[in-house]
Design an enzyme around this catalytic site. Structure first.
Site, PDB file in Angstrom:
ATOM      1  N   GLU A  65     -12.729  -9.453 -25.727  1.00  0.00           N
ATOM      2  CA  GLU A  65     -12.643 -10.081 -26.848  1.00  0.00           C
ATOM      3  C   GLU A  65     -11.404 -11.017 -27.152  1.00  0.00           C
ATOM      4  O   GLU A  65     -11.546 -12.057 -27.822  1.00  0.00           O
ATOM      5  CB  GLU A  65     -12.328  -8.977 -28.106  1.00  0.00           C
ATOM      6  CG  GLU A  65     -13.677  -7.863 -28.212  1.00  0.00           C
ATOM      7  CD  GLU A  65     -13.235  -6.914 -27.357  1.00  0.00           C
ATOM      8  OE1 GLU A  65     -13.984  -5.570 -27.593  1.00  0.00           O
ATOM      9  OE2 GLU A  65     -12.554  -6.809 -26.172  1.00  0.00           O
ATOM     10  N   ARG A 222      -4.603  -7.272   2.292  1.00  0.00           N
ATOM     11  CA  ARG A 222      -4.044  -8.249   2.889  1.00  0.00           C
ATOM     12  C   ARG A 222      -4.702  -9.619   2.355  1.00  0.00           C
ATOM     13  O   ARG A 222      -5.925  -9.556   1.928  1.00  0.00           O
ATOM     14  CB  ARG A 222      -4.142  -8.289   4.458  1.00  0.00           C
ATOM     15  CG  ARG A 222      -3.256  -7.078   4.845  1.00  0.00           C
ATOM     16  CD  ARG A 222      -3.454  -7.133   6.673  1.00  0.00           C
ATOM     17  NE  ARG A 222      -2.546  -6.230   7.295  1.00  0.00           N
ATOM     18  CZ  ARG A 222      -1.090  -6.168   7.041  1.00  0.00           C
ATOM     19  NH1 ARG A 222      -0.725  -7.467   7.385  1.00  0.00           N
ATOM     20  NH2 ARG A 222      -0.495  -5.231   7.577  1.00  0.00           N
ATOM     21  N   GLU A 290     -13.438   4.510   1.936  1.00  0.00           N
ATOM     22  CA  GLU A 290     -13.818   3.905   3.008  1.00  0.00           C
ATOM     23  C   GLU A 290     -14.339   4.798   4.305  1.00  0.00           C
ATOM     24  O   GLU A 290     -14.536   4.031   5.210  1.00  0.00           O
ATOM     25  CB  GLU A 290     -12.704   3.026   3.328  1.00  0.00           C
ATOM     26  CG  GLU A 290     -12.604   2.015   2.579  1.00  0.00           C
ATOM     27  CD  GLU A 290     -11.821   0.646   3.051  1.00  0.00           C
ATOM     28  OE1 GLU A 290     -11.543   0.591   4.283  1.00  0.00           O
ATOM     29  OE2 GLU A 290     -11.528  -0.327   2.576  1.00  0.00           O
TER      30      GLU A 290
END
Length: 370
Positions: A65, A222, A290
């Site tokens: 918004e 990185r 991961e």
């Protein structure tokens, strides 16, 4: 717009608002999933002409918004009387990293708010505040589509846990390592660069103790030139085994308190621990998982995966002479195909399928979500 015309628009059937709400839904998909929901907004004038379109770009950025209003102001609009603001989600009333949207909507003088989904959190009530302030409010336009847009974010909110993104880097035959354990690098540099952009916008990154021991990863974010990014995630290891002295993920930036060990094998318990933690001065609300195989399997089996980025490299690894190799997943409790969790292509955040160098990245979300 005359007062009579404003009342007529406010009582118009929902389908009259749907083209603008659809545009807001499309805009929302330009954002990325995570700590905050995907939200899009559209501002129209009294004749129904679109003045501006906005969307939310992630934690700490302007809400949809505010982005929409700012874009209108930058184009020279200063008088918002007679305008209608469309938002896919009920505007917030709380002050977090950014001020409450309800306050700005009222301050600039927007005449009408039309929104899709009601805020599913304890912060609901923004529409009531605007109604009390004299703003005409139309609720529930394309509500099912607006709710589906953030299906998994809502689930995470209701469970009191962070939103979970999973990273899969695998071969065509779903291997994450060869028979001798080598795994770096299955995917190419373009995929790894994309992973680091995700690492920069999450709150925490999580691997298992086996991955921490075998790969000895740094788990830092990185830049494309290999430098440490300004914002770093909290580096986490899930499991009960002690880390080797001098493990790389305990080093780097930020020093010292930039990592944590979650001494559990229960993924939900790990998420609840992170939900009560803070990093960089803010709550942990978005976690990137991961690996490795055991940790990924535990999260999938517990239905705690909200989003997947699967990087598939054009390489075949097979099983090796002795039949050994490491699959992306181990057992997830599926004994028959009908029990298998299914995922859909996610159109948000760059689209569902992206070619990255020689790899293909699939962006997925559990079925039931947009």
């Amino acid at each position: 717009m005359a007062q009579k015309e404003m009342r007529a628009l406010g009582t118009a059937p929902h389908h009259a608002h749907e083209p603008f709400m659809q545009q807001a839904l499309d805009a929302a998909l330009q954002g990325h999933r995570g700590a905050n929901p995907l939200v899009g907004a559209v501002l129209t004038d009294s004749r129904g002409a679109v003045l501006s379109v906005g969307h939310h770009r992630g934690a700490g950025s302007l809400h949809a918004e505010r982005d929409c209003i700012a874009r209108a102001q930058s184009s020279g609009i200063s008088d918002f009387s007679g305008t209608t603001l469309y938002s896919t989600l009920e505007p917030c009333r709380n002050y977090g990293r950014t001020p409450a949207c309800t306050q700005l909507i009222h301050e600039v003088g927007i005449g009408q708010l039309v929104y899709g989904a009601k805020d599913p959190t304890a912060n609901t009530g923004g529409a009531d505040i605007l109604t009390e302030a004299g703003v005409s409010v139309v609720a529930g336009v394309m509500a099912a589509d607006a709710e589906a847009l953030n299906h998994r974010w809502t689930a995470a909110q209701k469970q009191g846990r962070p939103f979970v993104t999973v990273h899969l880097a695998q071969s065509l035959d779903a291997r994450i390592a060869a028979a001798d354990g080598t795994s770096q690098w299955i995917t190419g540099p373009e995929s790894r660069t994309h992973t680091h952009t995700i690492r920069q916008r999450i709150d925490a990154i999580l691997v298992g103790t086996n991955t921490a021991q075998v790969d000895d990863p740094r788990l830092t974010a990185r830049t494309p030139d290999g430098e440490l990014a300004e914002t770093q995630p909290l580096r986490c290891v899930m499991g009960r085994r002690e880390l080797a002295p001098g493990a790389k993920l305990t080093q780097g930036r930020p020093e010292g308190d930039g990592w944590a060990q979650l001494r559990t094998r229960d993924p939900f318990e790990a998420l609840l621990t992170l939900a009560s933690a803070q990093h960089n001065g803010f709550p942990v609300r978005h976690v990137l998982v991961e690996g490795g195989q055991s940790v990924l399997s535990a999260f999938v089996a517990a239905d705690l995966v909200d989003e997947i980025f699967a990087y598939v490299a054009p390489v075949l690894i097979g099983t090796g002479q002795d039949g050994s190799a490491r699959n992306t997943l181990g057992s997830i409790g599926v004994e028959t195909l009908t029990d298998a969790p299914r995922y859909g292509l996610d159109p948000a955040d760059g689209g569902p399928v992206t070619v990255m160098g020689d790899d293909v990245c699939l962006h997925l979300t559990p079925k039931g979500a947009q």
